[in-house]
Enzyme design. Structure first.
Site, PDB file in Angstrom:
ATOM      1  N   LYS A 128      19.226  34.681  60.320  1.00 37.32           N
ATOM      2  CA  LYS A 128      18.343  34.822  59.153  1.00 37.32           C
ATOM      3  C   LYS A 128      18.554  33.686  58.165  1.00 37.32           C
ATOM      4  O   LYS A 128      17.606  33.223  57.535  1.00 37.32           O
ATOM      5  CB  LYS A 128      18.597  36.161  58.450  1.00 37.32           C
ATOM      6  CG  LYS A 128      17.966  37.334  59.153  1.00 37.32           C
ATOM      7  CD  LYS A 128      17.870  38.534  58.240  1.00 37.32           C
ATOM      8  CE  LYS A 128      17.200  39.710  58.946  1.00 37.32           C
ATOM      9  NZ  LYS A 128      17.181  40.920  58.151  1.00 37.32           N
ATOM     10  N   LYS A 211      12.951  38.646  70.170  1.00 33.90           N
ATOM     11  CA  LYS A 211      12.817  40.070  69.822  1.00 33.90           C
ATOM     12  C   LYS A 211      11.498  40.328  69.089  1.00 33.90           C
ATOM     13  O   LYS A 211      11.076  39.515  68.268  1.00 33.90           O
ATOM     14  CB  LYS A 211      14.003  40.436  68.909  1.00 33.90           C
ATOM     15  CG  LYS A 211      14.155  41.896  68.610  1.00 33.90           C
ATOM     16  CD  LYS A 211      15.288  42.137  67.630  1.00 33.90           C
ATOM     17  CE  LYS A 211      14.903  41.691  66.229  1.00 33.90           C
ATOM     18  NZ  LYS A 211      15.801  42.162  65.163  1.00 33.90           N
ATOM     19  N   LYS A 214       9.266  42.717  62.761  1.00 28.09           N
ATOM     20  CA  LYS A 214       8.274  42.839  61.694  1.00 28.09           C
ATOM     21  C   LYS A 214       8.190  41.545  60.877  1.00 28.09           C
ATOM     22  O   LYS A 214       7.235  41.337  60.148  1.00 28.09           O
ATOM     23  CB  LYS A 214       8.570  44.044  60.791  1.00 28.09           C
ATOM     24  CG  LYS A 214       9.987  44.206  60.292  1.00 28.09           C
ATOM     25  CD  LYS A 214      10.215  45.603  59.674  1.00 28.09           C
ATOM     26  CE  LYS A 214      11.690  45.876  59.456  1.00 28.09           C
ATOM     27  NZ  LYS A 214      12.219  47.100  59.915  1.00 28.09           N
TER      28      LYS A 214
HETATM   29  P1  TYM Z   1      15.873  47.256  61.250  1.00 24.22           P
HETATM   30  O1  TYM Z   1      15.159  47.782  60.060  1.00 24.22           O
HETATM   31  O2  TYM Z   1      15.746  45.804  61.570  1.00 24.22           O
HETATM   32  O3  TYM Z   1      15.449  48.060  62.524  1.00 24.22           O
HETATM   33  C1  TYM Z   1      15.495  49.488  62.541  1.00 24.22           C
HETATM   34  C2  TYM Z   1      15.891  49.981  63.926  1.00 24.22           C
HETATM   35  O4  TYM Z   1      14.956  49.504  64.887  1.00 24.22           O
HETATM   36  C3  TYM Z   1      15.645  48.820  65.926  1.00 24.22           C
HETATM   37  N1  TYM Z   1      14.810  47.699  66.393  1.00 24.22           N
HETATM   38  C4  TYM Z   1      14.513  47.480  67.659  1.00 24.22           C
HETATM   39  N2  TYM Z   1      14.833  48.129  68.785  1.00 24.22           N
HETATM   40  C5  TYM Z   1      14.355  47.644  69.949  1.00 24.22           C
HETATM   41  N3  TYM Z   1      13.578  46.533  70.025  1.00 24.22           N
HETATM   42  C6  TYM Z   1      13.228  45.837  68.923  1.00 24.22           C
HETATM   43  N4  TYM Z   1      12.449  44.761  69.015  1.00 24.22           N
HETATM   44  C7  TYM Z   1      13.700  46.310  67.662  1.00 24.22           C
HETATM   45  N5  TYM Z   1      13.552  45.874  66.388  1.00 24.22           N
HETATM   46  C8  TYM Z   1      14.243  46.736  65.620  1.00 24.22           C
HETATM   47  C9  TYM Z   1      16.932  48.323  65.283  1.00 24.22           C
HETATM   48  O5  TYM Z   1      17.929  48.049  66.236  1.00 24.22           O
HETATM   49  C10 TYM Z   1      17.279  49.467  64.359  1.00 24.22           C
HETATM   50  O6  TYM Z   1      17.952  50.482  65.071  1.00 24.22           O
HETATM   51  N6  TYM Z   1      20.606  46.937  59.682  1.00 24.22           N
HETATM   52  C11 TYM Z   1      19.586  47.822  60.173  1.00 24.22           C
HETATM   53  C12 TYM Z   1      19.254  48.972  59.237  1.00 24.22           C
HETATM   54  C13 TYM Z   1      20.444  49.760  58.807  1.00 24.22           C
HETATM   55  C14 TYM Z   1      21.163  50.697  59.598  1.00 24.22           C
HETATM   56  C15 TYM Z   1      22.166  51.228  58.722  1.00 24.22           C
HETATM   57  C16 TYM Z   1      21.050  51.131  60.914  1.00 24.22           C
HETATM   58  C17 TYM Z   1      21.014  49.741  57.586  1.00 24.22           C
HETATM   59  N7  TYM Z   1      22.045  50.620  57.530  1.00 24.22           N
HETATM   60  C18 TYM Z   1      23.066  52.167  59.199  1.00 24.22           C
HETATM   61  C19 TYM Z   1      21.955  52.080  61.374  1.00 24.22           C
HETATM   62  C20 TYM Z   1      22.948  52.591  60.518  1.00 24.22           C
HETATM   63  C21 TYM Z   1      18.296  47.028  60.363  1.00 24.22           C
HETATM   64  O7  TYM Z   1      18.080  46.025  59.744  1.00 24.22           O
HETATM   65  O8  TYM Z   1      17.412  47.648  61.176  1.00 24.22           O
END
Ligand code: TYM
Length: 351
Positions: A128, A211, A214
């Site tokens: 990032k 990947k 969004k």
């Molecule tokens: P975030 O918001 O980027 O994504 C949310 C969840 O979606 C999954 N994900 C995917 N899975 C499969 N293929 C993809 N292309 C894909 N894009 C996103 C992510 O793996 C995630 O499970 N840091 C985290 C948010 C967070 C979190 C937490 C998660 C903050 N605190 C505590 C678990 C526990 C994040 O940015 O996810």
């Protein structure tokens, strides 16, 4: 001022109640990757009867610039997606992070537990920040310590996520172990990442090595949970593939990342294994497979999108659900953070 040296205190996870925590950032609309890698599995965990706590992590979202009105909208829309996908706010706790201050309180303490070297190794930060690392927010760097706090402020034992969050969960384990060792306690569980199923890493529709995200500048690269049937059909029809037919076995997809991605998506949507999908479509051209994938995607995502649109007509009701969820989350998190203050030597004498 030497660092503490204690006998390692490794808690037995069996000493903790099985509890799931996971979160999604409202830094934009949700994608098919979020749905298959996270939301759909969150619903399965809820339906298995495990205690489940799910969070729209708005404090994480502002580690990169967010327009305030768009952030509020995305937080509500994300909550609507949870409910539309099958999260029942009576059975799961559903809330937004900023309403439960335990997250940032424990996040600060973990900033003092985590080491600079650990944070510098986080590949998501490196991706990032890119060449711009002097100019990104301090919050973006510290983000994984807040993520550890999100999980551990509930003593959660299991965290369902997509593959991209694996390293952050390893860091969460390291922080829990170091806190326990430094203070000579067996206070935090060492969490188990749950990275399961056919779609732990859904890839871009334009490039099977990237990947689906969004934040990708190209809207053609992803299916958004707000896309209508025509948009879904157009994106899948135009998705990058090769000219070979589908093979008889998964081995034949080894060097075909785009084809493999579409097979994985089909499998996850249909609750099949990728093996079963290639068996069913062995020898088929994409001219046959893509329309089947369009039909399946529209059948599975259409009702979710329609329900999200319906729920978004009543934002006050969404806010009420998030508020009730936050009260329930706070009731679990507050006593845990209070114990952390006790363990770390903070005086708490206000009445
Ligand atoms: P975030 O918001 O980027 O994504 C949310 C969840 O979606 C999954 N994900 C995917 N899975 C499969 N293929 C993809 N292309 C894909 N894009 C996103 C992510 O793996 C995630 O499970 N840091 C985290 C948010 C967070 C979190 C937490 C998660 C903050 N605190 C505590 C678990 C526990 C994040 O940015 O996810």
């Amino acid at each position: 001022m030497s660092e503490p040296v204690q006998t390692p205190q490794i808690p037995v996870n069996a000493a903790f109640k099985p509890r799931i925590f996971s979160g999604i950032q409202p830094s934009g609309g949700l994608t098919l990757g979020n749905y298959l890698g996270a939301l759909k599995r969150f619903v399965q965990k809820q339906d298995e009867g495990i205690e489940t706590i799910y969070c729209m992590v708005d404090m994480h979202a502002i580690t990169t610039w967010q327009d305030p009105a768009k952030l509020r909208h995305a937080t509500r829309e994300g909550a609507a997606a949870f409910i539309a996908a099958g999260i029942d706010p009576a059975r799961s706790i559903l809330f937004n992070q900023s309403q439960v201050s335990a997250h940032v309180e424990l996040g600060w303490i973990f900033n003092c537990v985590a080491r600079m070297g650990w944070m510098s190794r986080m590949t998501q930060f490196k991706d990032k920040a890119g060449k711009n690392s002097e100019n990104v927010s301090l919050g973006l760097y510290a983000y994984p310590a807040l993520m550890a706090a999100d999980i551990l402020t509930y003593h959660a034992t299991m965290v369902p996520v997509g593959e991209d969050q694996k390293q952050h969960l390893e860091l969460t384990r390291d922080i829990a172990i170091k806190f326990n060792n430094d203070y000579g306690v067996a206070f935090f569980p060492v969490v188990d990442p749950l990275i399961e199923g056919a779609a732990t890493r859904v890839m871009s529709l334009r490039d099977g090595t990237k990947k689906m995200s969004k934040s990708d500048p190209s809207d053609q690269s992803r299916i958004n949970l707000t896309d209508d049937a025509d948009m879904i059909a157009a994106k899948i029809r135009k998705s990058k593939t090769d000219s070979d037919p589908l093979p008889e076995t998964l081995d034949g997809l080894k060097d075909r990342p785009e084809a493999r991605n579409l097979v994985n998506i089909y499998a996850a949507l249909a609750d099949m294994s990728p093996d079963q999908v290639v068996t069913q479509f062995a020898g088929a051209q994409f001219g046959t497979f893509k329309p089947a994938l369009v039909d399946l995607s529209v059948a599975k995502l259409g009702p979710i999108t329609a329900e999200m649109i319906r729920l978004m007509k009543d934002p006050a009701e969404i806010d009420r659900i998030l508020g009730t969820g936050a009260d329930r989350a706070d009731a679990i998190a507050r006593p845990i953070v209070d114990q952390v203050y006790e363990i770390t030597g903070m005086i708490r004498s206000r009445r």
